[in-house]
Design a protein around this motif. Structure first.
Motif, PDB file in Angstrom:
ATOM      1  N   UNK A  50       0.913  -1.205   0.040  1.00 28.67           N
ATOM      2  CA  UNK A  50       0.058  -0.052   0.026  1.00 28.67           C
ATOM      3  C   UNK A  50       0.902   1.355  -0.080  1.00 28.67           C
ATOM      4  N   UNK A  51       1.977   1.244   0.607  1.00 25.58           N
ATOM      5  CA  UNK A  51       2.997   2.351   0.651  1.00 25.58           C
ATOM      6  C   UNK A  51       3.524   2.766  -0.729  1.00 25.58           C
ATOM      7  N   UNK A  52       3.796   1.568  -1.238  1.00 24.14           N
ATOM      8  CA  UNK A  52       4.422   1.713  -2.546  1.00 24.14           C
ATOM      9  C   UNK A  52       3.361   2.133  -3.644  1.00 24.14           C
ATOM     10  N   UNK A  53       2.220   1.542  -3.421  1.00 22.58           N
ATOM     11  CA  UNK A  53       1.307   2.207  -4.492  1.00 22.58           C
ATOM     12  C   UNK A  53       0.726   3.565  -4.201  1.00 22.58           C
ATOM     13  N   UNK A  54       0.704   4.170  -3.109  1.00 17.46           N
ATOM     14  CA  UNK A  54       0.321   5.416  -2.874  1.00 17.46           C
ATOM     15  C   UNK A  54       1.270   6.390  -2.742  1.00 17.46           C
ATOM     16  N   UNK A  55       2.251   5.833  -2.013  1.00 14.39           N
ATOM     17  CA  UNK A  55       3.580   6.910  -1.703  1.00 14.39           C
ATOM     18  C   UNK A  55       4.659   6.379  -2.442  1.00 14.39           C
ATOM     19  N   UNK A  56       4.763   5.404  -3.398  1.00 14.67           N
ATOM     20  CA  UNK A  56       5.976   5.178  -3.841  1.00 14.67           C
ATOM     21  C   UNK A  56       7.006   5.919  -4.515  1.00 14.67           C
ATOM     22  N   UNK A  57       6.379   7.105  -5.167  1.00 16.55           N
ATOM     23  CA  UNK A  57       7.139   8.255  -5.776  1.00 16.55           C
ATOM     24  C   UNK A  57       7.903   8.923  -4.589  1.00 16.55           C
ATOM     25  N   UNK A  58       7.620   8.862  -3.398  1.00 21.12           N
ATOM     26  CA  UNK A  58       8.447   9.587  -2.528  1.00 21.12           C
ATOM     27  C   UNK A  58       9.396   8.420  -1.564  1.00 21.12           C
ATOM     28  N   UNK A  59       9.482   7.193  -2.132  1.00 17.48           N
ATOM     29  CA  UNK A  59      10.340   6.243  -1.325  1.00 17.48           C
ATOM     30  C   UNK A  59       9.824   5.878  -0.037  1.00 17.48           C
ATOM     31  N   UNK A  60       8.672   6.207   0.106  1.00 13.35           N
ATOM     32  CA  UNK A  60       8.050   5.658   1.618  1.00 13.35           C
ATOM     33  C   UNK A  60       8.132   4.232   2.063  1.00 13.35           C
ATOM     34  N   UNK A  61       7.811   3.343   0.991  1.00 20.34           N
ATOM     35  CA  UNK A  61       7.861   2.246   1.272  1.00 20.34           C
ATOM     36  C   UNK A  61       9.265   1.379   1.476  1.00 20.34           C
ATOM     37  N   UNK A  62      10.304   2.168   0.764  1.00 18.29           N
ATOM     38  CA  UNK A  62      11.821   1.763   1.243  1.00 18.29           C
ATOM     39  C   UNK A  62      12.155   2.378   2.661  1.00 18.29           C
ATOM     40  N   UNK A  63      11.705   3.336   3.159  1.00 20.69           N
ATOM     41  CA  UNK A  63      11.830   3.910   4.619  1.00 20.69           C
ATOM     42  C   UNK A  63      11.406   2.898   5.383  1.00 20.69           C
ATOM     43  N   UNK A  64      10.111   2.602   5.029  1.00 20.64           N
ATOM     44  CA  UNK A  64       9.351   1.583   5.823  1.00 20.64           C
ATOM     45  C   UNK A  64      10.190   0.031   6.210  1.00 20.64           C
ATOM     46  N   UNK A  65      10.674  -0.241   4.918  1.00 21.21           N
ATOM     47  CA  UNK A  65      11.287  -1.468   4.886  1.00 21.21           C
ATOM     48  C   UNK A  65      12.668  -1.610   5.419  1.00 21.21           C
ATOM     49  N   UNK A  66      13.183  -0.410   5.643  1.00 22.46           N
ATOM     50  CA  UNK A  66      14.615  -0.300   6.091  1.00 22.46           C
ATOM     51  C   UNK A  66      15.719   0.122   5.219  1.00 22.46           C
ATOM     52  N   UNK A  67      15.306   0.305   3.938  1.00 22.53           N
ATOM     53  CA  UNK A  67      16.399   0.621   2.706  1.00 22.53           C
ATOM     54  C   UNK A  67      16.183   2.355   2.838  1.00 22.53           C
TER      55      UNK A  67
END
Length: 108
Positions: A50-67
């Motif tokens: 869900x983070x990748x789908x909605x906020x992926x362009x900001x890289x939020x999913x990467x921050x969430x997963x520790x990257x």
């Protein structure tokens, strides 16, 4: 008498370690220990998707997963103009996405 770090086996009633998945006396898998971890993994995967789908362009999913380093680069480049978002989404859905520690994030 059981202590704080112990529990009773659901099948035979023997006192076992609270974190034990299987009773050493009767060999029966204990309820809740394994299922709780599977639910946490599924929730983590769903949150990352869900983070990748909605906020992926900001890289939020990467921050969430520790990257964090890649997250900063995605934040500055708006997700590599959307290309990284699509690649990450495909990796998440296919079960090949790794977190910052190298663990695979997959659905269940």
């Amino acid at each position: 008498m059981k202590s704080i770090n112990e529990k009773y086996c659901s099948e035979c009633g023997a006192v076992i370690n609270a974190k034990a998945e299987i009773c050493p006396r009767c060999g029966v898998r204990q309820p809740g220990v394994f299922n709780q971890q599977a639910n946490e993994d599924k929730n983590r995967w769903l949150t990352a998707v869900l983070l990748c789908w909605f906020l992926g362009f900001l890289g939020v999913h990467r921050f969430y997963t520790g990257n964090t380093a890649i997250g900063i680069v995605q934040l500055l480049t708006l997700g590599g103009c959307g290309i990284w978002v699509i690649v990450d989404l495909i990796l998440l859905v296919s079960g090949n996405y790794k977190d910052g520690e190298g663990n695979i994030i997959k659905n269940g």
